[in-house]
Write a protein that holds these residues in place. Structure first.
Motif, mmCIF file in Angstrom:
data_model
loop_
_atom_site.group_PDB
_atom_site.id
_atom_site.type_symbol
_atom_site.label_atom_id
_atom_site.label_comp_id
_atom_site.label_asym_id
_atom_site.label_seq_id
_atom_site.Cartn_x
_atom_site.Cartn_y
_atom_site.Cartn_z
ATOM 1 N N ASN A 152 0.677 -1.206 0.269
ATOM 2 C CA ASN A 152 0.099 0.084 0.035
ATOM 3 C C ASN A 152 0.810 1.300 -0.038
ATOM 4 N N SER A 156 0.795 4.100 -2.885
ATOM 5 C CA SER A 156 0.509 5.518 -2.413
ATOM 6 C C SER A 156 1.321 6.591 -3.194
ATOM 7 N N CYS A 159 -0.330 8.473 -5.685
ATOM 8 C CA CYS A 159 -1.482 9.092 -5.699
ATOM 9 C C CYS A 159 -0.877 10.725 -5.743
#
Length: 179
Positions: A152, A156, A159
């Protein structure tokens, strides 16, 4: 069939679920296509009745015979879409029961009290081993959780953060959106 009726009579408010894996194994005897198995799991793992219907329609379009044979398995008893809200368990497999049954296979051959004593001992040993393991644990997360967190974190990095200014009366605040 008698046992199922007894459960319904004695525990009328209890939710009764079927094991999706066992339903699949029986269904696969006449439906051996790997795509059917993929469609089956989409139906079983549907979280809403609408998603359930969509996935069931996809199965019907793919293979009408398989669709009709699946209808005889009472899909509302093994699809997540129909589990009671608030049960806090979305598991549509009985792996826990299967694991327990496998661990007591030898014990079940003994007389009842001997069997129960042996099962109790096995559970006590298992719990003691787990306690020792957790007492030695010096990290915050388990290796599996660490791996998931790492994945994760990697995701990220892709993002993008957008800043907006919201105004509510006298107050304004900055809000960040990750996309």
């Amino acid at each position: 069939q008698g046992i199922l009726n007894a459960v319904h009579e004695e525990l009328p408010k209890a939710e009764h679920r079927m094991c999706a894996r066992h339903i699949l194994e029986n269904w696969k005897k006449t439906n051996k296509d790997i795509e059917l198995e993929r469609l089956f799991w989409k139906i079983a793992r549907s979280y809403t009745p609408a998603a359930f219907r969509d996935n069931l329609d996809a199965l019907k379009k793919y293979n009408v015979g398989a669709y009709e044979s699946l209808q005889s398995t009472a899909p509302t008893t093994w699809s997540r879409a129909f589990f009671k809200l608030g049960s806090f368990c979305n598991d549509n497999l009985n792996n826990l029961s299967e694991s327990f049954n496998r661990s007591v296979r030898e014990s079940r051959r003994k007389p009842l009290l001997d069997m129960l004593t042996e099962v109790r001992r096995k559970n006590m040993v298992r719990n003691a081993k787990r306690t020792l393991l957790t007492n030695r644990w010096n990290k915050r997360f388990t290796p599996r959780a660490e791996k998931e967190i790492g994945l994760n974190r990697q995701k990220s990095k892709d993002c993008i953060r957008y800043m907006t200014k919201e105004s509510t009366g006298c107050l304004s605040r900055l809000t960040y959106f990750l996309i």
